[in-house]
Design an enzyme around this catalytic site. Structure first.
Site, PDB file in Angstrom:
ATOM      1  CB  SER A 142      38.583  44.589  46.240  1.00 31.17           C
ATOM      2  OG  SER A 142      39.364  45.219  45.120  1.00 31.17           O
ATOM      3  CE1 TYR A 167      35.793  41.209  43.288  1.00 32.04           C
ATOM      4  CE2 TYR A 167      37.133  43.213  42.804  1.00 32.04           C
ATOM      5  CZ  TYR A 167      36.988  41.962  43.485  1.00 32.04           C
ATOM      6  OH  TYR A 167      38.140  41.521  44.461  1.00 32.04           O
TER       7      TYR A 167
END
Length: 337
Positions: A142, A167
């Site tokens: 990501s 995350y």
């Protein structure tokens, strides 16, 4: 090729299944189908690939009614026994891991789900690859791992050791684990850092769908950091094509570990993004300006020169075209959101 695609009921996984199966590759899709957002959208994605909800049995592959070379299995990646049995039975040549617990803000309140899915599940997949002699492992990372990096555009060589959300920390951990497995066991691992993906069948918790839904209904939208955000919005078809090229490529075995950015390389101000939605929908946004949210970042901007050099590919869908395609899909499937 026989490819395991995890996260097959998810946004990007659903699109990749259609692309690769359409080329004739044998595909097994895997997803836990959790309730992070309303599962009816996930079941609708599965139905779009010929998998009917009524036939799904946990742990048992179900054949698509419309795509002859596609089967789907509901499974949790933390189920080591079930996962190893699947690898024993199917003899995959490639794994593409798009599964995982998404969402930056959700990770603040639900940290354990991220450790289980994004780290334990990730490790289980790599262990299955190791014990079954499977050398090709592609996985989703990501852009969030770049954190508040002030150097733009973000390059794969930039430091990524200061994540601002759990995350992001789990995605950084995945890259470190993949590096270790590449070095220890010769597994070819390729991490793909996705940049703000949007498009048809998108996640309802992300801004593109949330904004389109609210603006179309004349409802107020929350605009964080007073709209002073830059996002490298990347159309889902461009992401899927980038993943397809990586999966098909013959990589240099002497460099078993690699990382690539996949982004549009054209960051857009959040307010400009909202204005495009207004133009496409013909509705004016009602905006509530708010401050910065914990765990969020002010900008994302991909340097894709490494992707272009190695695969001759660069995402190219314009924001206007992408939003228009999203709105066309939304007018047909709004009841799913």
């Amino acid at each position: 090729m026989k490819i395991l695609i995890t996260g097959a009921a998810g946004f990007i996984g659903h699109q990749l299944v259609k692309v690769l199966a359409g080329e004739g590759e044998e595909i097994i899709g895997l997803d836990i189908i959790n309730d992070y957002y309303d599962p009816k959208l996930k079941y609708a994605r599965l139905s779009d690939t010929g998998i009917t909800r009524e036939e799904i049995v946990c742990g048992k592959p179900v054949r698509s009614k419309t795509i002859a070379n596609y089967r789907f299995v509901q499974m949790d990646l933390t189920d080591r026994e079930g996962l190893n049995l699947l690898f024993d039975q199917e003899h995959f040549t490639h794994v593409c891991n798009l599964a995982g617990q998404p969402g930056v803000r959700y990770s603040i309140e639900n940290p354990y789900s991220y450790i289980q899915s994004n780290i334990v599940g990730f490790l289980n997949l790599l262990e299955a690859c190791r014990h079954h002699g499977l050398p090709h492992f592609v996985y989703a990372s990501s852009s969030s791992i770049y954190g508040m990096d002030s150097h733009v555009p973000f390059s794969e060589t930039d430091r990524t050791d200061q994540p601002v959300s759990l995350y992001a920390a789990t995605k950084k951990s995945d890259e470190a684990i993949a590096y270790a497995y590449s070095k220890l066991y010769g597994i070819q691992t390729i991490g793909l850092r996705f940049f703000t993906v949007y498009g048809p069948w998108g996640r309802p918790d992300m801004a593109p769908i949330k904004f389109m839904k609210a603006i179309s209904a004349g409802q107020e939208i929350s605009v964080f950091n007073h709209g002073n955000m830059l996002r490298d919005f990347t159309y889902v078809d461009d992401i899927a094509e980038g993943v397809r090229r990586v999966l098909h490529a013959e990589m240099d075995e002497e460099i078993p570990y690699r990382i690539y950015n996949i982004g549009n390389s054209q960051p857009v101000k959040l307010l400009d993004f909202i204005h495009v939605i207004e133009e496409v929908t013909g509705r004016q946004a009602k905006m509530k300006m708010l401050g910065m949210q914990p765990g969020d970042v002010t900008r994302t901007y991909a340097d894709t020169s490494r992707l272009q050099k190695d695969f001759g590919y660069k995402p190219a869908t314009s924001l206007r075209d992408g939003i228009s395609k999203l709105y066309k899909w939304y007018t047909k499937y709004a009841e799913l959101l």
